[in-house]
Each structure stands twice: as C-alpha cells, then as structure tokens.
Design a protein around this motif. Structure first.
Motif, PDB file in Angstrom:
ATOM      1  N   MET A   1      49.444   9.871 -54.726  1.00 57.66           N
ATOM      2  CA  MET A   1      49.145  10.178 -53.319  1.00 57.66           C
ATOM      3  C   MET A   1      50.380   9.890 -52.488  1.00 57.66           C
ATOM      4  N   GLY A   2      50.711  10.796 -51.569  1.00 62.29           N
ATOM      5  CA  GLY A   2      51.911  10.663 -50.768  1.00 62.29           C
ATOM      6  C   GLY A   2      51.794   9.623 -49.666  1.00 62.29           C
ATOM      7  N   ASN A   3      52.933   9.157 -49.215  1.00 58.24           N
ATOM      8  CA  ASN A   3      53.010   8.238 -48.090  1.00 58.24           C
ATOM      9  C   ASN A   3      52.902   9.029 -46.795  1.00 58.24           C
ATOM     10  N   LEU A   4      51.980   8.650 -45.923  1.00 53.57           N
ATOM     11  CA  LEU A   4      51.747   9.403 -44.693  1.00 53.57           C
ATOM     12  C   LEU A   4      52.669   8.991 -43.545  1.00 53.57           C
ATOM     13  N   THR A   5      53.463   7.972 -43.720  1.00 56.82           N
ATOM     14  CA  THR A   5      54.349   7.521 -42.641  1.00 56.82           C
ATOM     15  C   THR A   5      55.290   8.647 -42.206  1.00 56.82           C
ATOM     16  N   GLY A   6      55.243   8.963 -40.924  1.00 57.82           N
ATOM     17  CA  GLY A   6      56.116   9.985 -40.368  1.00 57.82           C
ATOM     18  C   GLY A   6      55.642  11.414 -40.558  1.00 57.82           C
ATOM     19  N   LYS A   7      54.509  11.608 -41.232  1.00 60.57           N
ATOM     20  CA  LYS A   7      53.997  12.961 -41.407  1.00 60.57           C
ATOM     21  C   LYS A   7      53.485  13.513 -40.072  1.00 60.57           C
ATOM     22  N   LYS A   8      53.561  14.824 -39.937  1.00 55.15           N
ATOM     23  CA  LYS A   8      53.258  15.504 -38.676  1.00 55.15           C
ATOM     24  C   LYS A   8      51.910  16.201 -38.783  1.00 55.15           C
ATOM     25  N   VAL A   9      50.957  15.770 -37.962  1.00 57.59           N
ATOM     26  CA  VAL A   9      49.562  16.213 -38.078  1.00 57.59           C
ATOM     27  C   VAL A   9      49.131  16.980 -36.829  1.00 57.59           C
ATOM     28  N   PHE A  10      48.455  18.096 -37.061  1.00 54.54           N
ATOM     29  CA  PHE A  10      47.742  18.785 -35.977  1.00 54.54           C
ATOM     30  C   PHE A  10      46.265  18.769 -36.324  1.00 54.54           C
ATOM     31  N   ILE A  11      45.444  18.227 -35.426  1.00 52.65           N
ATOM     32  CA  ILE A  11      44.009  18.126 -35.665  1.00 52.65           C
ATOM     33  C   ILE A  11      43.246  18.732 -34.500  1.00 52.65           C
ATOM     34  N   GLU A  24      42.405   8.607 -35.521  1.00 53.06           N
ATOM     35  CA  GLU A  24      42.752   7.183 -35.474  1.00 53.06           C
ATOM     36  C   GLU A  24      43.237   6.695 -36.833  1.00 53.06           C
ATOM     37  N   GLN A  25      42.550   7.082 -37.902  1.00 50.83           N
ATOM     38  CA  GLN A  25      42.980   6.645 -39.233  1.00 50.83           C
ATOM     39  C   GLN A  25      44.355   7.194 -39.590  1.00 50.83           C
ATOM     40  N   LEU A  26      44.614   8.440 -39.228  1.00 48.68           N
ATOM     41  CA  LEU A  26      45.907   9.031 -39.541  1.00 48.68           C
ATOM     42  C   LEU A  26      47.025   8.371 -38.738  1.00 48.68           C
ATOM     43  N   ILE A  27      46.724   8.018 -37.505  1.00 47.22           N
ATOM     44  CA  ILE A  27      47.705   7.273 -36.708  1.00 47.22           C
ATOM     45  C   ILE A  27      47.995   5.930 -37.365  1.00 47.22           C
ATOM     46  N   ARG A  28      46.945   5.228 -37.757  1.00 45.84           N
ATOM     47  CA  ARG A  28      47.130   3.909 -38.377  1.00 45.84           C
ATOM     48  C   ARG A  28      47.823   4.011 -39.739  1.00 45.84           C
ATOM     49  N   ALA A  29      47.734   5.195 -40.350  1.00 42.22           N
ATOM     50  CA  ALA A  29      48.432   5.421 -41.618  1.00 42.22           C
ATOM     51  C   ALA A  29      49.903   5.763 -41.421  1.00 42.22           C
ATOM     52  N   GLY A  30      50.324   5.908 -40.157  1.00 41.16           N
ATOM     53  CA  GLY A  30      51.731   6.130 -39.866  1.00 41.16           C
ATOM     54  C   GLY A  30      52.104   7.529 -39.431  1.00 41.16           C
ATOM     55  N   CYS A  31      51.129   8.390 -39.200  1.00 44.73           N
ATOM     56  CA  CYS A  31      51.417   9.771 -38.815  1.00 44.73           C
ATOM     57  C   CYS A  31      51.769   9.894 -37.340  1.00 44.73           C
ATOM     58  N   ASP A  32      52.607  10.867 -37.032  1.00 47.06           N
ATOM     59  CA  ASP A  32      52.725  11.388 -35.676  1.00 47.06           C
ATOM     60  C   ASP A  32      51.699  12.503 -35.564  1.00 47.06           C
ATOM     61  N   ILE A  33      51.127  12.692 -34.357  1.00 52.75           N
ATOM     62  CA  ILE A  33      49.938  13.541 -34.298  1.00 52.75           C
ATOM     63  C   ILE A  33      49.848  14.314 -32.987  1.00 52.75           C
ATOM     64  N   TYR A  34      49.353  15.530 -33.082  1.00 53.55           N
ATOM     65  CA  TYR A  34      49.062  16.342 -31.901  1.00 53.55           C
ATOM     66  C   TYR A  34      47.573  16.645 -31.922  1.00 53.55           C
ATOM     67  N   LEU A  35      46.911  16.330 -30.814  1.00 54.77           N
ATOM     68  CA  LEU A  35      45.453  16.344 -30.736  1.00 54.77           C
ATOM     69  C   LEU A  35      44.968  17.499 -29.866  1.00 54.77           C
ATOM     70  N   HIS A  36      44.190  18.372 -30.469  1.00 54.81           N
ATOM     71  CA  HIS A  36      43.510  19.390 -29.677  1.00 54.81           C
ATOM     72  C   HIS A  36      42.181  18.844 -29.196  1.00 54.81           C
ATOM     73  N   TYR A  37      41.803  19.223 -27.966  1.00 56.28           N
ATOM     74  CA  TYR A  37      40.452  18.903 -27.493  1.00 56.28           C
ATOM     75  C   TYR A  37      39.927  20.087 -26.699  1.00 56.28           C
ATOM     76  N   HIS A  38      38.601  20.095 -26.530  1.00 53.96           N
ATOM     77  CA  HIS A  38      37.961  21.191 -25.796  1.00 53.96           C
ATOM     78  C   HIS A  38      37.117  20.722 -24.623  1.00 53.96           C
ATOM     79  N   SER A  39      36.564  19.509 -24.700  1.00 51.22           N
ATOM     80  CA  SER A  39      35.582  19.130 -23.687  1.00 51.22           C
ATOM     81  C   SER A  39      35.907  17.861 -22.910  1.00 51.22           C
ATOM     82  N   ASP A  40      36.687  16.941 -23.469  1.00 51.81           N
ATOM     83  CA  ASP A  40      36.890  15.656 -22.805  1.00 51.81           C
ATOM     84  C   ASP A  40      38.205  15.050 -23.274  1.00 51.81           C
ATOM     85  N   GLU A  41      39.091  14.745 -22.344  1.00 56.49           N
ATOM     86  CA  GLU A  41      40.406  14.232 -22.716  1.00 56.49           C
ATOM     87  C   GLU A  41      40.450  12.715 -22.875  1.00 56.49           C
TER      88      GLU A  41
END
Length: 254
Positions: A1-11, A24-41
C-alpha cells in the motif's frame, strides 16, 4: 500500500457524512485535498482549517456536478490548486426520494440518474487528463451501495438501479484505464447512520429493523466507510483494481 503523504485528492460531496469523514481521514493521512460541496460550506471550511493546522494544503468550491461546465471549472480549479490529481473520490449521490414503480415519472427517473450517474461521468471525464499524468499511478474510488448489490428497500428502485450501474461502471473503467496506471474501485456501504441520506429517508423503526438483521449487531458509521476508502486511495500504485468492497456488517455476503 502506498504512502499517502503529499498525495493530491479531489473529493466530491465533502460537506457531511461519508464525504466529510473520508476527507478528514485523507487529510490526517497526509494528503493535500480539494473539496467539492453542493449544499453547505461549513464542513469544507472546518476541513480546510484542519488541514492547515497540520501543515497541509486544502481548499473548497461549490459546483453543480450535473452541469458539465460547472464540473469542469471545479475540477480544473482543483488541479490548479493541487498541482495535479492523484486520487479521485466520487462520493456524490442520493436517493432523492422514495417512489414505487407506479409512481415513477420521467422527471424523477432522470433526476436520480443525473445525481448518481451523470455526476460521476462529468467528474471522471474532467479529471481524466490529470489522473493519467499522475507520476506514480492514480486511484479512483466510486461510492456504490448495498442497494446496488442486493436491491434496496421498497421505494428505492431507481436509486438501486443507478448504484448497480456504478458497480458496472467501476469494473468497466478499471479495464479501460488500467493501461494508464489508473486503478478504479468501489465501496458498497449498507446501513450507515450519521448521514443526511438516512436522516431524511430512513425512519428509526426501519433502521432498528435493519440492524436486527446485521450479524455484527450495529449500523455502520461514516468512519467505517472512510477507513476502506482510505485503503483504496492508497492503492494508486497497487494491484487492487475493478473491485468492490462491501461495508455492511455481514448482512450481505458475496
């Protein structure tokens, strides 16, 4: 299994429930992340603050993922902010409402298909060039459902049909994208309480009845699903592809 530190995530759909817990789990695993939302920021805002407190990068944006142009703008913004996309989590979906066969009209049919299938098409197409360019391979995780495996409760015919389609989409896409080093997998959650889906569409009595049939004797939580998604996200350079992992406490065994 790969190390997630520094991985770039779009969810997608990161404002509550499974999407927020996964982010939250992906952030705590070390990912940088871009979050889509539709109803509540509020959820994405809190997640950005968490990421920043850990020295990581995060941002969020509203988009109507049924609209092609809006989706493309959101995904391009994500890739620009992150410097690419290594991991895509297609979390958006929903039952919309409960309608029995004789009550289903064309508008309802199309709405449920759009929410659960058009969104995943639009996002994955827009993200594809960035996933192909990921230097160590990429990972796509699609949210299906136990309803797509076994059929849902009465009134969820269209929803169950679309979630079954997500399972086939996952298998087919794994075959198509494998040559580009892109792994494609799905999760199929059962009864997961603590989500908007069940808060709106599942009664307390119905939930208790379902729990009585679950061998582990409890409902799932968003964190239960997030654990498995995080594992599959880390398979960007692994050998798991075209798979669906069931998360239902043993109520469906296949």
């Amino acid at each position: 299994m790969g190390n997630l530190t520094g991985k770039k995530v779009f969810i997608t759909g990161a404002e509550q429930g499974i999407g927020r817990a996964t982010a939250e789990q992906l952030i705590r695993a070390g990912c940088d992340i871009y979050l889509h939302y539709h109803s509540d920021e509020q959820g994405p805002k809190a997640l950005v603050e968490l990421a920043q407190s850990l020295g990581q990068r995060a941002a969020y944006r509203y988009a109507d993922l049924i609209a092609t142009d809006d989706t493309e703008c959101c995904v391009l913004a994500a890739a620009d902010f992150l410097g690419g996309i290594d991991i895509l989590v297609n979390n958006v979906g929903g039952i919309v409402g409960r309608k029995w066969l004789g009550e289903i009209d064309r508008q309802f049919w199309q709405t449920v298909l759009d929410v659960n299938m058009t969104t995943i098409l639009n996002v994955t197409q827009a993200a594809l060039p960035f996933l192909k360019a990921a230097p160590e391979g990429a990972s796509i995780i699609n949210l299906a459902s136990l309803a797509g495996r076994a059929g849902g409760h009465s009134g969820s015919l269209v929803y169950s049909t679309t979630k079954g389609a997500v399972l086939t989409w996952t298998r087919s896409l794994a075959a198509e994208l494998g040559e580009h080093g892109i792994r494609v997998n799905a999760v199929a959650p059962g009864l997961i309480l603590g989500t908007r889906f069940h808060a709106r569409h599942t009664t307390k009595e119905s939930a208790e009845e379902t729990i009585n049939t679950i061998p582990l004797g409890r409902a799932g939580t968003p964190e239960d699903v997030a654990n498995v998604i995080t594992f599959l996200a880390a398979q960007y350079d692994g050998f798991v592809s075209g798979a669906t992992i069931d998360i239902n406490g043993g109520s469906y065994r296949m």
